[in-house]
Motif scaffolding. Structure first.
Motif, PDB file in Angstrom:
ATOM      1  N   VAL A  80     -38.701 -47.101 -33.324  1.00 18.80           N
ATOM      2  CA  VAL A  80     -39.888 -46.429 -32.816  1.00 18.80           C
ATOM      3  C   VAL A  80     -40.590 -45.705 -33.959  1.00 18.80           C
ATOM      4  O   VAL A  80     -40.000 -44.821 -34.600  1.00 18.80           O
ATOM      5  N   ILE A  81     -41.819 -46.066 -34.210  1.00 18.82           N
ATOM      6  CA  ILE A  81     -42.643 -45.386 -35.215  1.00 18.82           C
ATOM      7  C   ILE A  81     -43.460 -44.355 -34.466  1.00 18.82           C
ATOM      8  O   ILE A  81     -44.364 -44.687 -33.693  1.00 18.82           O
ATOM      9  N   SER A  82     -43.131 -43.092 -34.663  1.00 14.73           N
ATOM     10  CA  SER A  82     -43.668 -42.032 -33.808  1.00 14.73           C
ATOM     11  C   SER A  82     -44.669 -41.118 -34.491  1.00 14.73           C
ATOM     12  O   SER A  82     -45.413 -40.401 -33.823  1.00 14.73           O
ATOM     13  N   ARG A  83     -44.701 -41.111 -35.834  1.00 12.54           N
ATOM     14  CA  ARG A  83     -45.608 -40.214 -36.553  1.00 12.54           C
ATOM     15  C   ARG A  83     -46.967 -40.872 -36.777  1.00 12.54           C
ATOM     16  O   ARG A  83     -47.058 -42.071 -37.022  1.00 12.54           O
ATOM     17  N   TYR A  84     -48.005 -40.060 -36.736  1.00 17.33           N
ATOM     18  CA  TYR A  84     -49.368 -40.554 -36.856  1.00 17.33           C
ATOM     19  C   TYR A  84     -49.578 -41.367 -38.127  1.00 17.33           C
ATOM     20  O   TYR A  84     -50.062 -42.512 -38.071  1.00 17.33           O
ATOM     21  N   ASP A  85     -49.238 -40.805 -39.264  1.00 14.18           N
ATOM     22  CA  ASP A  85     -49.502 -41.492 -40.528  1.00 14.18           C
ATOM     23  C   ASP A  85     -48.747 -42.816 -40.613  1.00 14.18           C
ATOM     24  O   ASP A  85     -49.276 -43.812 -41.126  1.00 14.18           O
ATOM     25  N   ASP A  86     -47.504 -42.833 -40.126  1.00 10.19           N
ATOM     26  CA  ASP A  86     -46.718 -44.060 -40.169  1.00 10.19           C
ATOM     27  C   ASP A  86     -47.309 -45.127 -39.246  1.00 10.19           C
ATOM     28  O   ASP A  86     -47.381 -46.306 -39.616  1.00 10.19           O
ATOM     29  N   VAL A  87     -47.718 -44.721 -38.035  1.00 11.96           N
ATOM     30  CA  VAL A  87     -48.309 -45.685 -37.102  1.00 11.96           C
ATOM     31  C   VAL A  87     -49.581 -46.281 -37.694  1.00 11.96           C
ATOM     32  O   VAL A  87     -49.779 -47.500 -37.693  1.00 11.96           O
ATOM     33  N   ARG A 145     -57.384 -39.370 -26.737  1.00 11.17           N
ATOM     34  CA  ARG A 145     -56.226 -38.889 -27.510  1.00 11.17           C
ATOM     35  C   ARG A 145     -55.179 -38.279 -26.591  1.00 11.17           C
ATOM     36  O   ARG A 145     -53.985 -38.607 -26.667  1.00 11.17           O
ATOM     37  N   TYR A 146     -55.617 -37.395 -25.733  1.00 11.86           N
ATOM     38  CA  TYR A 146     -54.721 -36.594 -24.908  1.00 11.86           C
ATOM     39  C   TYR A 146     -53.944 -37.453 -23.906  1.00 11.86           C
ATOM     40  O   TYR A 146     -52.749 -37.230 -23.672  1.00 11.86           O
ATOM     41  N   ASN A 194     -50.685 -39.637 -31.246  1.00 10.72           N
ATOM     42  CA  ASN A 194     -51.817 -38.823 -30.814  1.00 10.72           C
ATOM     43  C   ASN A 194     -51.425 -37.396 -30.440  1.00 10.72           C
ATOM     44  O   ASN A 194     -52.305 -36.566 -30.167  1.00 10.72           O
ATOM     45  N   ARG A 195     -50.138 -37.104 -30.439  1.00 12.70           N
ATOM     46  CA  ARG A 195     -49.668 -35.728 -30.225  1.00 12.70           C
ATOM     47  C   ARG A 195     -48.957 -35.195 -31.473  1.00 12.70           C
ATOM     48  O   ARG A 195     -48.196 -34.230 -31.385  1.00 12.70           O
ATOM     49  N   ASP A 196     -49.211 -35.798 -32.633  1.00 15.55           N
ATOM     50  CA  ASP A 196     -48.551 -35.394 -33.881  1.00 15.55           C
ATOM     51  C   ASP A 196     -49.101 -34.048 -34.341  1.00 15.55           C
ATOM     52  O   ASP A 196     -50.292 -33.900 -34.640  1.00 15.55           O
ATOM     53  N   GLU A 197     -48.209 -33.067 -34.432  1.00 18.92           N
ATOM     54  CA  GLU A 197     -48.587 -31.700 -34.788  1.00 18.92           C
ATOM     55  C   GLU A 197     -49.150 -31.585 -36.207  1.00 18.92           C
ATOM     56  O   GLU A 197     -49.888 -30.647 -36.504  1.00 18.92           O
ATOM     57  N   SER A 198     -48.808 -32.543 -37.063  1.00 21.41           N
ATOM     58  CA  SER A 198     -49.296 -32.474 -38.438  1.00 21.41           C
ATOM     59  C   SER A 198     -50.744 -32.932 -38.557  1.00 21.41           C
ATOM     60  O   SER A 198     -51.381 -32.738 -39.595  1.00 21.41           O
ATOM     61  N   VAL A 199     -51.272 -33.518 -37.492  1.00 22.37           N
ATOM     62  CA  VAL A 199     -52.651 -34.028 -37.519  1.00 22.37           C
ATOM     63  C   VAL A 199     -53.549 -33.273 -36.548  1.00 22.37           C
ATOM     64  O   VAL A 199     -54.700 -32.955 -36.870  1.00 22.37           O
ATOM     65  N   PHE A 200     -53.022 -32.950 -35.357  1.00 22.71           N
ATOM     66  CA  PHE A 200     -53.819 -32.297 -34.329  1.00 22.71           C
ATOM     67  C   PHE A 200     -53.212 -30.932 -34.011  1.00 22.71           C
ATOM     68  O   PHE A 200     -52.057 -30.844 -33.582  1.00 22.71           O
ATOM     69  N   ASP A 201     -53.962 -29.870 -34.226  1.00 28.27           N
ATOM     70  CA  ASP A 201     -53.492 -28.523 -33.913  1.00 28.27           C
ATOM     71  C   ASP A 201     -53.275 -28.385 -32.409  1.00 28.27           C
ATOM     72  O   ASP A 201     -54.119 -28.818 -31.609  1.00 28.27           O
ATOM     73  N   ASP A 202     -52.155 -27.775 -32.053  1.00 26.27           N
ATOM     74  CA  ASP A 202     -51.831 -27.542 -30.645  1.00 26.27           C
ATOM     75  C   ASP A 202     -52.084 -28.827 -29.841  1.00 26.27           C
ATOM     76  O   ASP A 202     -52.885 -28.846 -28.900  1.00 26.27           O
ATOM     77  N   PRO A 203     -51.416 -29.920 -30.193  1.00 29.27           N
ATOM     78  CA  PRO A 203     -51.780 -31.238 -29.660  1.00 29.27           C
ATOM     79  C   PRO A 203     -51.553 -31.425 -28.170  1.00 29.27           C
ATOM     80  O   PRO A 203     -52.145 -32.324 -27.565  1.00 29.27           O
TER      81      PRO A 203
END
Length: 405
Positions: free
Chosen positions: A43-50, A277-278, A315-324
């Motif tokens: 499972v690729i779960s992080r935004y940058d990796d996806v 996104r949400y 789309n819920r990656d905390e490193s990309v979206f604040d308070d995702p």
């Protein structure tokens, strides 16, 4: 350690992705999971990796996007000719190039007035009948069905021919004889439609595809045209219909956000991106086959392995979206991955945007007192389908109401 692939959204908030994804994102290596299809996958779960991996040529899309959650799926079956979702390389580029003109921003914007008119007509019909109504059946499903029928040249009177069958074909809980019959019947319907277009060209997408292929000297075969038609017919109304209904529910459940949209309808384009996104309605992610050894973080996934790009997690990656986990219609969410990424990014995304923008510009302006007709806790969700949504959305409103905008 191999875990089970998460297929359930949490009971606390039906808008959130499976809770396991948050833990997956905290680990440096991708999580290895067992899938209902009977194979293990990463499972690729992080935004940058996806985002990075979905454009990597070492990943093949020859598997159906949600094969991993179909029990005992046949992962070795041949790819259908004309399947823009599954063919790779030159074959995919040829199909996409032929379709790109049909879904270009300029053409989609040209459709906006007609789409707006369809939406107003459906709102008028709802108001004339009075509440309560099921927003899914009376509004969310008819709008994209009308649009895709007009685009493809499918008579809207035939909508029952594909709506019931497509609802079966997006299920992911196993192949049945009923689903097989639905697939055969829908294919035969589109065969008849394509043959009619070949005999008598009209101003619709299928007719233009036939003509464009001939003009380029690379005509699409009957099989290719039928597969394209089936794909667009299903994808063109299932995803948008579920986004309309689920987004409406999310807004009703977040009254402060809904108030901001009511107060400023020009917020609709940004609101649509944030809702995409949400909610991430393609909630099981995208299944991919690894054709060559593929480094991912500290691991290398061997050729012949499987990977799942978890869009809802990215789309819920905390490193990309604040308070995702918070719905914020004023957030700049344009970089979301709800439409995927790379060469297989959703070709119909601009059409979906226009439909959703017009819906949320008009629905709450025309019916400002729109509200649930049942308690929020009584809403049922489509957990076992490719596209997440609600099975029904009973709503009602107060009179009097303003006229069309």
């Amino acid at each position: 350690m191999t875990e089970s692939f998460p297929v359930r959204r949490p009971s606390g908030c039906p808008f959130d992705p499976a809770q396991e994804y948050a833990a997956f994102r905290r680990t440096e290596a991708p999580a290895k999971v067992s899938t209902p299809a009977g194979v293990d996958a990463y499972v690729i779960s992080r935004y940058d990796d996806v985002r990075t991996l979905l454009r990597d040529s070492r990943l093949s899309s020859r598997l159906a996007p949600s094969d991993h959650v179909v029990p005992d799926a046949d992962l070795d079956r041949e790819v259908e000719s004309g399947s823009i979702l599954q063919v790779d390389g030159a074959a995919h580029k040829r199909l996409r190039r032929m379709l790109a003109t049909e879904f270009a921003v300029k053409r989609m914007e040209a459709m906006r007035p007609r789409i707006a008119s369809m939406i107003e007509e459906r709102i008028d019909a709802m108001l004339a009948g009075g509440g309560p109504v099921d927003l899914v059946q009376e509004f969310a499903l008819p709008i994209p069905s009308l649009v895709i029928c007009e685009l493809l040249g499918v008579p809207y009177a035939d909508r029952d021919e594909f709506q019931e069958r497509s609802a079966l074909l997006v299920r992911v809980d196993g192949w049945t004889d009923e689903i097989g019959r639905a697939s055969d019947e829908l294919n035969q319907y589109i065969v008849g439609l394509v043959l009619a277009k070949q005999a008598h060209r009209e101003d619709d997408l299928l007719s233009r595809l036939i003509t464009r292929g001939e003009d380029l000297g690379t005509p699409l075969s009957l099989e290719e045209l039928v597969t394209v038609g089936v794909t667009l017919l299903i994808a063109g109304h299932e995803t948008t219909a579920n986004m309309i209904a689920l987004s409406t529910l999310a807004l009703l459940a977040n009254p402060a956000q809904l108030d901001s949209l009511r107060a400023d309808p020009s917020l609709a384009p940004a609101a649509v991106e944030e809702l995409l996104r949400y909610l991430s309605v393609v909630h099981f992610g995208l299944f991919r086959y690894v054709t060559d050894d593929l480094p991912v973080g500290p691991l290398t996934i061997d050729a012949g392995g499987y990977l799942i790009a978890a869009l809802s997690s990215a789309n819920r990656d905390e490193s990309v979206f604040d308070d995702p986990d918070r719905l914020d219609l004023e957030r700049n969410a344009a970089a979301h991955l709800a439409f995927g990424f790379g060469p297989h990014q959703c070709i119909g995304q601009q059409l979906a945007r226009v439909e959703l923008q017009e819906v949320f510009t008009r629905l709450f302006a025309r019916i400002p007192t729109l509200r649930l007709a049942v308690p929020f806790e009584k809403i049922d969700y489509r957990e076992n389908t490719l596209v997440y949504g609600v099975t029904a959305l009973p709503v009602t409103w107060d009179d009097p109401l303003p006229t069309a905008i």
